[in-house]
Design an enzyme around this catalytic site. Structure first.
Site: not given
Lengths: 627, 162
Positions: A70, A169
């Site tokens: 990531k 998120e």
């Protein structure tokens, strides 16, 4: 119908959740865990490993084990120089400055690696649900740029998923708490994970979220707190024993695990013991480690780490041009937010606001993503929010007790029937007293309504079958119907608003029931003992009548004596349960004796009509009083 | 029905629009109904599957904690030589009792030394030089691994030969 899942694709760990019956559920992976390490390995035999298994072989095969993909996804090779230094695998420049991992002579894009993680998560979800998963919502940090978002989306495509949407998120966390329904609110999301810290400030209005600012610290997380415990314990041990445990790899490994466990325990306890017997040895013999750690000491050891959260929060507030007073909601994300000192800090920085933390902070992002996936797949939008009955519903039965038909917290619409009978011979009518509440005795509960069902044909008590049905529709409207099965006669009452009590009222009634539960149970037992005794007296009396002169005189006299004693106690509402039960038991014995001495047994009244199988013992419990 | 201005409009168009709307609504409701039924059915099946594993999961947690204790016990025994013989013998008997208790539950220790490293069963913590075992095989066991029937209860923590 294919299911849509929500995936929290994390730097170290990932999680997947799905909507089931309108509720989000976190998927348990094939190894039995709720999180999957975001690790991929290519073994020397050409096998591809994902998750926990890949992690276990990472030290042997470090150059072919990719973690933290990531940190590279969607970025240019020239941007990630500092990240490359932290990883043991080979990162090279691909076409037009793209990042590539070189594994066993082959090149892989970060999105290909993330795709493997996504594929495993989707496969585990399919296995868990028993149906194919094709659609997904994937979350990314709020600070991800377009290229990083596009690359994450591509990873989903490579994994064979139809990516419905990429969401932030913090937005997912807000969705998990249903904050999309709020009008014009400002939300602060405080995300302290294992190794990174993010603060985001969002605005919500008309179901749309807008990220106003983000700040954070890419090298602050729960692991740092563990390390403080490790260092403290090791120093104390060295002072006492002269041995540095950090130099003994095996002892250190044990200490790291024990420290994390202690940290977790101190979130709920004020004190814990770190116990590592035989942790090491020297010439004088084995050494044991046994140390108390209080929460206060732990907080002292980690005070500076907690303080490091202040800067980013203030930064985020000032970037969003707001102050702590403008924040309407606070959300905690990440396992490290379970620490009381972190929660206290968050409260302090947000003007004393109570943070949202009812959803597991390790799972809240995946849960929010699943909700978004459900909305996009059309599952959630139209789901009727099912209500529950806040209190139990029932009818009054013999002796003034409440017999519940529908228990509290039952999801509506619902329907429940039970068959009752009469309490007296030739009783022509029954009174249906509809009650709401948790207490055992009818008089302590709330009356919702009353009606009478008349025209019951003359019959011995216990023979008529009165079917009582409670039906609550989706709007909370209760219909109670009583029907005489023999005549088909029916009466009903409709009561609206049985679910519309105020929260305070409900809480009070439930608390009341709890406070009185012992006393209520005793009263109910008394009533039941009297009912049972009375029923037994009635049965034996009928038996004697039916058998006529086949009953031996001495037994008849004994039975009649017992019956009259019982009737007296019942009539005076005696609370001497022990004596009642004793007499009832004796009478039952005599009754059995009668039927066997008369060889043919017949004429047991009541039986078949009753709930609970209709054995003689149950007969009276459910009968109505005649009023 | 009360007369309204709308009465002047052609009824047919009105009705067919109404019918179309109701059809759509019915279709949507039917779809939701099926989804709810399917969700419930799948949920029911899973709960059934899980029912068997729930008891096992509870037991697993307890056994894992006991393994931690057994590790401590193993360490203690390594030093038992220095204790008086009768004490050492007593401790060994206790140790055997502990192990047989776990065995009765189907818990068995893994044999790892000399086996080819396999991440399904082994958690590698490092590499070592070894003369005894072939490269790529488990050379040292730092923490014993345990199986529970066929299931890996706890992987063995090992060092692998270079």
């Amino acid at each position: 119908m294919a299911k849509a899942v929500g995936i929290d694709l994390g730097t170290t760990n990932s999680a997947v959740a799905v909507m089931e019956g309108g509720q989000p559920t976190v998927v348990i992976n094939s190894e039995g865990s709720r999180v999957t390490p975001s690790v991929i390995a290519f073994t020397k035999t050409g096998e591809r490993l994902v998750g926990q298994i890949a992690k276990r072989q990472s030290v042997l095969n470090a150059e072919n084990t990719i973690y933290s993909a990531k940190r590279f996804i969607g970025r240019r090779y020239s941007e990630v120089q500092s990240e490359i230094k932290n990883v043991p695998y080979k990162v090279i420049a691909g076409p037009s400055d793209a990042v590539r991992f070189e594994i066993a002579g082959k090149q892989y894009a970060p999105e290909e690696i993330s795709a493997q993680v996504l594929r495993k998560l989707a496969d585990d979800a399919s296995k868990y649900l028993g149906e194919k998963v094709t659609d997904a919502v994937i979350t990314v940090p709020a600070y991800f740029n377009d290229a990083q978002r596009q690359a994450t989306k591509d990873a989903g495509k490579i994994a064979g998923l139809n990516v419905l949407r990429i969401i932030n998120e913090p937005t997912a966390a807000a969705l998990a708490y249903g904050l999309d329904k709020k009008k014009n609110e400002t939300i602060l999301v405080f995300d302290l994970g294992g190794g990174t810290f993010d603060v985001s400030i969002l605005d919500v209005g008309d179901g749309v979220f807008e990220v106003h600012s983000t700040a954070g610290d890419t090298h602050l997380g729960g692991d740092d707190f563990d390390k403080r415990i490790v260092d403290w314990v090791a120093q104390e041990f060295q002072r006492d024993q002269g041995i540095d445990l950090r130099k003994d790899r095996q002892a250190l490994q044990r200490l790291i695990e024990a420290s994390e466990k202690a940290k977790i325990e101190l979130s709920s306890a004020l004190e814990t013991t770190i116990s590592l017997p035989f942790v090491t040895a020297d010439a004088s013999g084995p050494k044991h480690l046994e140390m108390k750690l209080t929460r206060a000491k732990f907080e002292q050891l980690t005070a500076d780490l907690v303080e490091r959260c202040i800067g980013p929060v203030k930064q985020a507030l000032s970037d969003a041009k707001i102050t702590d007073r403008d924040i309407d909601e606070v959300i905690l994300v990440g396992g490290a937010t379970r620490m009381p000192s972190v929660q206290a800090l968050v409260r302090r920085l947000t003007g004393g606001k109570e943070p949202n933390q009812s959803v597991n902070p390790d799972e809240v992002v995946a849960v929010g993503a699943a909700i978004q996936a459900g909305v996009l797949a059309g599952e959630v939008k139209n789901v009727v929010l099912l209500d529950v009955t806040p209190l139990s519903l029932g009818v009054e039965t013999l002796g003034g007790v409440m017999t519940k038909l529908i228990e509290r917290n039952t999801t509506v619409p619902t329907r429940k029937s039970e068959t009752f009978s009469t309490a007296e011979d030739n009783q022509p009518a029954v009174e249906i007293h509809v009650l709401q509440g948790e207490r055992e005795l009818a008089r302590d509960n709330r009356t919702l309504g009353n009606f009478r069902l008349e025209g019951i044909r003359p019959a011995a008590r216990g023979l008529p079958q009165i079917e009582v049905t409670f039906d609550i529709d989706a709007n909370g409207i209760l219909t109670v119907t009583a029907k005489d099965k023999e005549s088909g006669k029916e009466q009903k009452i409709t009561i609206s608003g049985s679910t519309q009590l105020s929260k305070d009222e409900i809480d009070r009634m439930v608390a009341d029931a709890q406070a009185h539960s012992d006393e209520d149970r005793r009263r109910r037992e008394e009533v039941e003992a009297r009912n049972h005794a009375d029923s037994m007296a009635y049965q034996v009396e009928r038996q004697i009548q039916d058998l006529g002169d086949r009953v031996p005189l001495n037994e008849k006299a004994r039975a009649e004596q017992l019956i009259s004693q019982i009737r007296e106690l019942v009539k005076s509402n005696s609370t001497d349960i022990a004596r009642l039960r004793q007499l009832t038991g004796d009478l039952q014995q005599v009754g059995h004796g009668l039927s066997s001495s008369a060889s043919s047994q017949q004429g047991r009244p009541g039986g078949p009509t009753q709930q609970g199988g209709g054995s003689g013992d149950d007969v009276v419990d459910a009968e109505f009083t005649e009023k | 029905m009360e007369p309204t201005e709308e009465e002047n409009r052609p009824r047919d168009a009105d009705d067919s629009a109404q019918i179309e709307r109701l059809k759509q609504e019915l279709k949507r409701e039917h779809d939701l109904h099926l989804r709810a039924l399917a969700d419930y059915e799948n949920y029911r099946k899973r709960v059934e599957r899980e029912r068997a594993t729930v008891a096992r999961a509870g037991k697993r947690e307890l056994i894992l904690a006991m393994l931690d204790l057994l590790d401590d016990f193993d360490r203690a025994l390594q030093h038992a030589g220095k204790a008086p013989l009768s004490v050492a013998e007593g401790l060994e008997a206790l140790h055997r009792k502990f192990i047989s208790l776990l065995q009765a539950q189907g818990v068995t220790p893994m044999v790892t030394i000399g086996e080819v490293f396999n991440p399904q069963f082994h958690d590698a913590i490092g590499l070592v030089e070894s003369e005894e075992v072939a490269p790529g095989a488990v050379a040292e066991e730092v923490q014993r691994g345990y199986l529970w029937g066929d299931e890996v209860l706890r992987p063995a923590r090992v060092r692998v030969a270079q």
